[in-house]
Scaffold this motif. Structure first.
Motif, PDB file in Angstrom:
ATOM      1  N   ARG A  59      78.567  62.983  64.893  1.00 17.94           N
ATOM      2  CA  ARG A  59      78.466  63.862  63.728  1.00 17.94           C
ATOM      3  C   ARG A  59      78.144  63.104  62.446  1.00 17.94           C
ATOM      4  O   ARG A  59      77.407  63.597  61.599  1.00 17.94           O
ATOM      5  N   SER A  60      78.691  61.930  62.276  1.00 19.90           N
ATOM      6  CA  SER A  60      78.617  61.223  60.999  1.00 19.90           C
ATOM      7  C   SER A  60      77.188  60.779  60.689  1.00 19.90           C
ATOM      8  O   SER A  60      76.546  60.083  61.489  1.00 19.90           O
ATOM      9  N   LEU A  61      76.681  61.176  59.528  1.00 17.92           N
ATOM     10  CA  LEU A  61      75.351  60.762  59.102  1.00 17.92           C
ATOM     11  C   LEU A  61      75.292  59.252  58.896  1.00 17.92           C
ATOM     12  O   LEU A  61      74.279  58.614  59.195  1.00 17.92           O
ATOM     13  N   THR A  62      76.391  58.686  58.393  1.00 17.32           N
ATOM     14  CA  THR A  62      76.434  57.234  58.172  1.00 17.32           C
ATOM     15  C   THR A  62      76.257  56.485  59.481  1.00 17.32           C
ATOM     16  O   THR A  62      75.471  55.531  59.574  1.00 17.32           O
ATOM     17  N   VAL A  66      73.265  53.925  60.649  1.00 13.58           N
ATOM     18  CA  VAL A  66      73.599  52.562  61.081  1.00 13.58           C
ATOM     19  C   VAL A  66      73.064  52.296  62.486  1.00 13.58           C
ATOM     20  O   VAL A  66      72.456  51.247  62.764  1.00 13.58           O
ATOM     21  N   LEU A  67      73.272  53.255  63.412  1.00 12.27           N
ATOM     22  CA  LEU A  67      72.803  53.056  64.789  1.00 12.27           C
ATOM     23  C   LEU A  67      71.284  53.034  64.864  1.00 12.27           C
ATOM     24  O   LEU A  67      70.700  52.280  65.659  1.00 12.27           O
ATOM     25  N   ALA A  68      70.609  53.848  64.050  1.00 12.39           N
ATOM     26  CA  ALA A  68      69.145  53.832  64.032  1.00 12.39           C
ATOM     27  C   ALA A  68      68.625  52.483  63.540  1.00 12.39           C
ATOM     28  O   ALA A  68      67.659  51.932  64.093  1.00 12.39           O
ATOM     29  N   MET A 101      73.310  62.021  72.126  1.00 10.20           N
ATOM     30  CA  MET A 101      74.729  61.986  71.752  1.00 10.20           C
ATOM     31  C   MET A 101      75.029  62.899  70.572  1.00 10.20           C
ATOM     32  O   MET A 101      76.161  63.315  70.363  1.00 10.20           O
ATOM     33  N   GLU A 102      74.013  63.259  69.788  1.00  8.71           N
ATOM     34  CA  GLU A 102      74.211  64.137  68.646  1.00  8.71           C
ATOM     35  C   GLU A 102      74.072  65.605  69.023  1.00  8.71           C
ATOM     36  O   GLU A 102      74.654  66.488  68.376  1.00  8.71           O
ATOM     37  N   ALA A 103      73.312  65.908  70.072  1.00  6.52           N
ATOM     38  CA  ALA A 103      72.938  67.282  70.400  1.00  6.52           C
ATOM     39  C   ALA A 103      74.163  68.152  70.645  1.00  6.52           C
ATOM     40  O   ALA A 103      75.124  67.743  71.314  1.00  6.52           O
ATOM     41  N   HIS A 104      74.097  69.381  70.093  1.00  3.64           N
ATOM     42  CA  HIS A 104      75.216  70.304  70.269  1.00  3.64           C
ATOM     43  C   HIS A 104      74.751  71.753  70.305  1.00  3.64           C
ATOM     44  O   HIS A 104      75.338  72.574  71.005  1.00  3.64           O
TER      45      HIS A 104
END
Length: 668
Positions: A59-62, A66-68, A101-104
């Motif tokens: 969920r976290s945009l931060t 960072v991961l990108a 991992m972000e998909a919901h």
């Protein structure tokens, strides 16, 4: 604003279809991208289910940023640059992993399906092998099935067949247009086989030079060199499967190279009754030569018959190539010019006196070149020489003397180089030929597969009045190498005994093949068909096919018009079929009940429009008491069939019999 549908949580069943598609894409990345990238993608797919069970997601945009950035930095660290095909595809895979991992929501689900289609295209760009194509096709089908499952909502049953059947119908409707565009759409000369920019051209094969270890290093590989078909059905004998590659004319000892400027291009010769036509599909090897049975009569397009009677190409062979060539064993030069004779007797000054003395001893006994050849072969046969794929390293300065007089162990390149040197020292013009010997016959596709493990080197000597004569010193050291026609079969042959010495056709196998061998050959046949019928379907193949259909010679504009016309015709057929399949169909059960109502009306019990079957049955039984029992049975069977979950042919037959019997007798 987002619609309610877009905010819907992804159901588990479509997510499983999507995960299956992603798993099919992982093999397309292995061996093409850095290993950690497909493993990371696989870990993201598995982590998604673990997170769903705990109602978690990225969920976290931060953390996303960072991961990108970490994915970008790891890609640059792996490939040394952010640009290029492999780094670009790697970034798409890694960013797709983050999206998984972000998909919901439903919107995220559709984005993942589009990412999957992009990865299908990327997998095909990375490799066009048949196995990869099957993985990509399977993933594509599963992605469509995921969409079908998502839009079907909650299924009644728990089977996987309904979404697959719907997917099959959708793809079957598109198949005619795909085939039409594949066959008729104007194309270039490259076919569908792609190559990564910057890929090494010298991936396998000969380097154009011969030294201790050059052939042995290739022969340890089981990679495919080329496949050979025989359109006329003339299959050579095993012992005749010498595939001529490059001819080496400069050097001495165990070190030889092709050289330049010796002689002139050979003229094409007419095919003889013993000539053999071959259709060869050559894998990329980076060299400037083609392979053909010894010896080719003429060069195919894009090549020339070079001095030494081998096929020299104008450009390095960095792509799969398909060509036809005709060979004949007796196709040799009529004469050699004095300059060529002199060049083919040259030896470096480093050749020791012992080597010269040995060769001169044979020439002193008999001036006949063939007698000198026999004496040299007898020397190798009787002096304890050993044929070995791993003879060890030789010192470059003393390699020939160590091989001939001390160690006496070597592979085919040692014997070919040493024999050529001895022939020149004895005054017999000679040269080294490198290529392949043997090949495995595929009974499913009726062709030979020649692999790097079949790499071989031999010698040719000039006999006045006869021409060039092939002499293979390996024949006296390891005769089974010639008899079985394949290096990979030598171990099995030695373990089973020498067997008979008779030559056999290349189409005959050395023994019964097991299930796994047959499966491997069948798979190779499918891969070959994929390479030649699909990937290599270029402009020339299209013209050949259109010529067979008698529609060749058209301009690109005419092709496009025909494509549009046929596509319109197919779409019209599809529209007609859709309207026909959607038409109201007669209900046999309803027709049977209407027939019963007409008979009841004839007996004095008409049915009112507002009456249901049960109400009508009660009133009809009161009006026609003699038929009351038949009316009740007919109505019960009709209601049971109308509202039952599945049809019953037995009950329908009983109802039809009751209706036929009803009203046959007249009331008094």
């Amino acid at each position: 604003m987002k619609s309610t549908r877009d905010n819907t949580v992804i159901p588990r069943r479509p997510l499983l279809w999507l995960a299956a598609a992603f798993l099919c894409l992982v093999p397309t990345m292995l061996g093409q991208l850095a290993t950690w990238i497909p493993l990371g993608f696989l870990a993201a797919v598995l982590a998604k289910f673990w997170m769903d069970k705990r109602d978690r997601r990225l969920r976290s945009l931060t953390w996303k940023i960072v991961l990108a950035l970490l994915a970008f930095g790891a890609t640059v660290a792996t490939y040394g640059r952010p640009t290029g095909l492999e780094p670009g595809i790697s970034l798409v895979v890694l960013l797709g992993s983050l999206k998984i991992m972000e998909a919901h929501t439903a919107r995220d689900f559709h984005v993942l399906v589009m990412v999957g289609w992009i990865l299908c295209l990327a997998g095909f760009i990375l490799s066009q092998e048949f196995a990869v194509a099957l993985c990509v096709l399977t993933a594509f089908v599963l992605l469509v099935a995921a969409l079908v499952q998502f839009h079907r909502g909650r299924p009644r049953g728990r089977g996987v067949l309904p979404p697959l059947l719907t997917t099959g119908k959708i793809l079957a409707q598109a198949l005619p247009l795909v085939v039409l565009l594949f066959v008729l759409f104007p194309r270039g000369t490259g076919g569908f086989r792609l190559q990564l920019p910057g890929a090494s051209a010298d991936s396998s094969g000969f380097s154009g030079k011969l030294s201790p270890g050059t052939v042995a290093s290739i022969a340890t590989s089981d990679e495919l060199a080329f496949r050979a078909e025989f359109p006329d059905g003339k299959m050579p004998l095993r012992s005749a499967l010498y595939w001529r590659g490059a001819v080496l004319r400069q050097g001495g000892g165990l070190y030889w190279e092709a050289g330049a400027g010796l002689g002139q291009a050979q003229t094409a010769r007419r095919p003889t009754s013993d000539s053999i036509r071959q259709r060869i599909t050559l894998e990329p090897h980076g060299g400037r030569w083609l392979f053909a049975l010894d010896r080719p009569l003429a060069a195919p397009a894009g090549a020339t018959l070079a001095p030494g009677q081998y096929l020299h190409t104008f450009r390095p062979n960095v792509r799969m190539r398909r060509y036809e060539v005709v060979s004949a064993s007796d196709a040799t030069e009529d004469e050699l010019r004095p300059r060529e004779l002199t060049a083919l007797l040259l030896l470096p000054s480093t050749i020791s006196p012992a080597v010269h003395q040995l060769a001169q001893s044979w020439a002193a006994q008999n001036n006949d070149p063939q007698a000198v050849v026999k004496a040299a072969l007898e020397f190798f046969r009787t002096q304890g020489f050993v044929y070995s794929l791993s003879p060890g390293r030789y010192n470059e300065e003393t390699a020939l003397d160590d091989f001939l007089f001390r160690r006496k162990i070597g592979f085919c390149e040692h014997y070919a180089g040493a024999f050529t040197t001895l022939m020149r020292a004895a005054g017999v013009p000679s040269r080294v030929v490198v290529g392949y010997l043997g090949g495995q016959y595929n009974q499913f596709g009726n062709y030979l597969s020649v692999r790097q493990s079949d790499a071989h080197a031999w010698c040719e000597v000039w006999i006045p009045g006869t021409g060039w004569l092939r002499v293979d010193p390996t024949s006296v050291i390891a005769p089974e190498r010639l008899r079985v026609g394949s290096l990979r079969e030598m171990g099995a042959t030695r373990a089973q005994g020498a067997g008979n010495e008779e030559q056999s056709s290349a189409a005959q196998t050395t023994g019964p093949l097991g299930v796994f061998d047959n499966a491997r050959l069948a798979w190779d046949t499918l891969s070959f068909a994929w390479d030649t019928r699909v990937l290599s379907f270029d402009l020339e193949s299209q013209r050949e096919l259109l010529g067979q259909l008698q529609i060749d010679g058209w301009s690109p504009g005419a092709h496009l018009l025909w494509i549009a016309g046929i596509a319109g015709f197919l779409l019209a057929l599809y529209a007609i079929w859709s309207r026909w399949s959607a038409r109201p169909r007669p209900d046999p059960l309803r027709a049977l009940y209407d027939q019963f109502c007409l008979k009841a009306e004839g007996l004095g019990a008409p049915r009112f429009p507002h009456e249901g079957p049960a109400s009508f049955a009660r009133r009809a039984a009161d009006l026609i008491p003699q038929k009351a029992e038949s009316i009740r049975r007919i109505t019960q069977n009709y209601i049971a069939l109308r509202y039952s979950p599945g049809p019953s042919s037995v009950r329908f037959a009983d109802l039809a019999a009751e209706v036929r019997a009803f009203g046959q007798g007249r009331l008094p």
